[in-house]
Design an enzyme around this catalytic site. Sequence first.
Site, PDB file in Angstrom:
ATOM      1  N   ASP A 167      73.891  57.598  77.791  1.00  0.00           N
ATOM      2  CA  ASP A 167      74.824  58.252  76.820  1.00  0.00           C
ATOM      3  C   ASP A 167      74.082  58.797  75.415  1.00  0.00           C
ATOM      4  O   ASP A 167      73.113  58.374  74.904  1.00  0.00           O
ATOM      5  CB  ASP A 167      75.636  56.963  76.209  1.00  0.00           C
ATOM      6  CG  ASP A 167      76.687  56.747  75.191  1.00  0.00           C
ATOM      7  OD1 ASP A 167      76.412  58.224  74.185  1.00  0.00           O
ATOM      8  OD2 ASP A 167      76.800  56.086  74.771  1.00  0.00           O
ATOM      9  N   TYR A 214      75.188  51.252  71.819  1.00  0.00           N
ATOM     10  CA  TYR A 214      77.638  51.488  71.278  1.00  0.00           C
ATOM     11  C   TYR A 214      77.815  52.889  72.224  1.00  0.00           C
ATOM     12  O   TYR A 214      76.625  53.745  72.149  1.00  0.00           O
ATOM     13  CB  TYR A 214      77.558  51.895  69.847  1.00  0.00           C
ATOM     14  CG  TYR A 214      79.044  52.230  69.530  1.00  0.00           C
ATOM     15  CD1 TYR A 214      80.171  51.257  69.875  1.00  0.00           C
ATOM     16  CD2 TYR A 214      79.025  53.146  69.392  1.00  0.00           C
ATOM     17  CE1 TYR A 214      81.301  51.027  69.449  1.00  0.00           C
ATOM     18  CE2 TYR A 214      80.788  53.390  68.680  1.00  0.00           C
ATOM     19  CZ  TYR A 214      81.973  52.918  69.109  1.00  0.00           C
ATOM     20  OH  TYR A 214      83.140  52.980  68.233  1.00  0.00           O
ATOM     21  N   LYS A 235      79.504  64.219  69.330  1.00  0.00           N
ATOM     22  CA  LYS A 235      78.616  64.504  68.146  1.00  0.00           C
ATOM     23  C   LYS A 235      78.159  66.281  68.122  1.00  0.00           C
ATOM     24  O   LYS A 235      79.396  67.036  67.705  1.00  0.00           O
ATOM     25  CB  LYS A 235      78.113  63.381  67.665  1.00  0.00           C
ATOM     26  CG  LYS A 235      78.338  61.764  67.833  1.00  0.00           C
ATOM     27  CD  LYS A 235      77.664  61.254  66.427  1.00  0.00           C
ATOM     28  CE  LYS A 235      78.256  59.669  66.635  1.00  0.00           C
ATOM     29  NZ  LYS A 235      77.847  58.442  67.480  1.00  0.00           N
TER      30      LYS A 235
HETATM   31  C1  LIG Z   1      79.244  57.317  68.213  1.00  0.00           C
HETATM   32  C2  LIG Z   1      78.400  57.472  69.429  1.00  0.00           C
HETATM   33  C3  LIG Z   1      79.791  56.707  70.526  1.00  0.00           C
HETATM   34  C4  LIG Z   1      81.422  56.713  70.252  1.00  0.00           C
HETATM   35  O1  LIG Z   1      81.348  58.468  70.096  1.00  0.00           O
HETATM   36  P1  LIG Z   1      82.786  58.239  69.118  1.00  0.00           P
HETATM   37  O2  LIG Z   1      83.300  59.904  69.119  1.00  0.00           O
HETATM   38  O3  LIG Z   1      82.604  58.419  67.466  1.00  0.00           O
HETATM   39  O4  LIG Z   1      84.036  57.917  70.368  1.00  0.00           O
HETATM   40  C5  LIG Z   1      79.429  56.972  72.168  1.00  0.00           C
HETATM   41  N1  LIG Z   1      77.785  56.510  72.214  1.00  0.00           N
HETATM   42  C6  LIG Z   1      76.907  56.935  70.810  1.00  0.00           C
HETATM   43  C7  LIG Z   1      75.473  56.512  71.722  1.00  0.00           C
HETATM   44  C8  LIG Z   1      77.054  57.243  69.787  1.00  0.00           C
HETATM   45  O5  LIG Z   1      76.304  57.438  69.056  1.00  0.00           O
END
Ligand SMILES: *Cc1c(COP(=O)(O)O)cnc(C)c1O
Length: 428
Positions: A239, A144, A267
Amino acid sequence: MLYKRSSMLFNEAKKYIPGGVNSPVRAFKSVGGSPIFASKALGAYVYDEDGNKYIDYISSWGPMILGHAHPKVIKAISETAKNGTSFGMPTILETDLAKLSLSMVPGMEKIRFVNSGTEACMSAIRLARGFTNKEKIIKFSGCYHGHSDSFLIEAGSGVVTFGTPNSPGVTKGTAKDTLIAPYNNLNYVKELFQKNKDEVAAIIIEPVAGNMGCVIPQNGFIEGLRKLCDQNNCLLIFDEVMTGFRLAKGGAQEVLGVNADIVTYGKVIGGGLPVGAFSSRNEIMNKLSPEGSVYQAGTLSGNPLAMSAGLATLSELKLNDNIYQSLDEKSSYLEKGMYEVLGKTSLDFKINRLGSMISLHFCSEDVIDFKTSQKGNNEKFKKYFHGMLKEGVYLPPSAFESYFLNDALTYDDVDFTLDALIKVSKTL
Ligand SMILES: *Cc1c(COP(=O)(O)O)cnc(C)c1O
């Protein structure tokens, strides 16, 4: 436990907010039932509107690595707020957080702050495309990267190498530039490169995946991707929205010993306030506006409250980097306990863990990619989730999410959790 007030509040919310929530997983759709409404959270615990207390294994989906309402973070936010909450002008706090975060992670020279992980990943691929003058990207099923159009794509049918939209509203035109590979399958990625020669701008990956449960890269996989990127003049994007500042000070790059070309954060870097970021070496970052021509902007980017929460959190992590070891030991203690309890039952299960990320799957096959993670028994998972919730343990309400342990969690809390698991496992 009573959830009366929560379910009433949820019904009220549904009248005004689609599905009652501002992010879908909160609605408990995949586990059923009504979500609990949080009223406050302190340390390792979260409290709901009915007055129930839970041990929290979500930590706001990762950011609260120090525990909730950490005194230093709260102090930083409140002191900053006294001087105003947004200026639309540069502040020292932005430079401070940039300096601090770059000092903790390997290989990165400049960083740009945004407001979410979604924005960070969306901007990272624009930058990669602008830098390489190529248009396609490779992503992995089950990873994601936020909800921007280019990532809401699933694998196409066997004969095509490009993906298809997996949400209405995403155009086929967008989908044709996203190529999908199975996680941990290097040969598949090699084939994608052969079929799309000189067209791939970047590979984007969760270097340790956390959005199909926790899935760990097999030996040589990430190294192989690094090599393929180098051979094909393509950028490797990690990511690290989930893994950054969580698996180690230097995130997955440090733990895996592989450097990416662009790294995205979110995060933990915001310490519980909305922050995302992407970073790279000067050569690439200087392509970004206003220095270069790749456009990217944000009214609230680098917001002073958000920067101060990030600064307080990262400072604490840098100062006490034994936190990572202690989180790892605590998570390992939980993992061993889960093996012991579940091992005594006839249940099929797999546990994946790296550092403070851990997930439990009710299946017999190793979970190494999206396909194997989908084989989990969701009926069992639902019962497990609701059983643990009733015992006062708040786990992610989906089998496709990882737990995130925080530093405020004690061994007593973990023992409490394992006692709850003993009871709940007998009902599965
Ligand atoms: C949470 C997450 C996102 C998206 O971040 P948001 O702040 O919710 O837009 C993207 N990549 C990874 C791996 C994530 O866990």
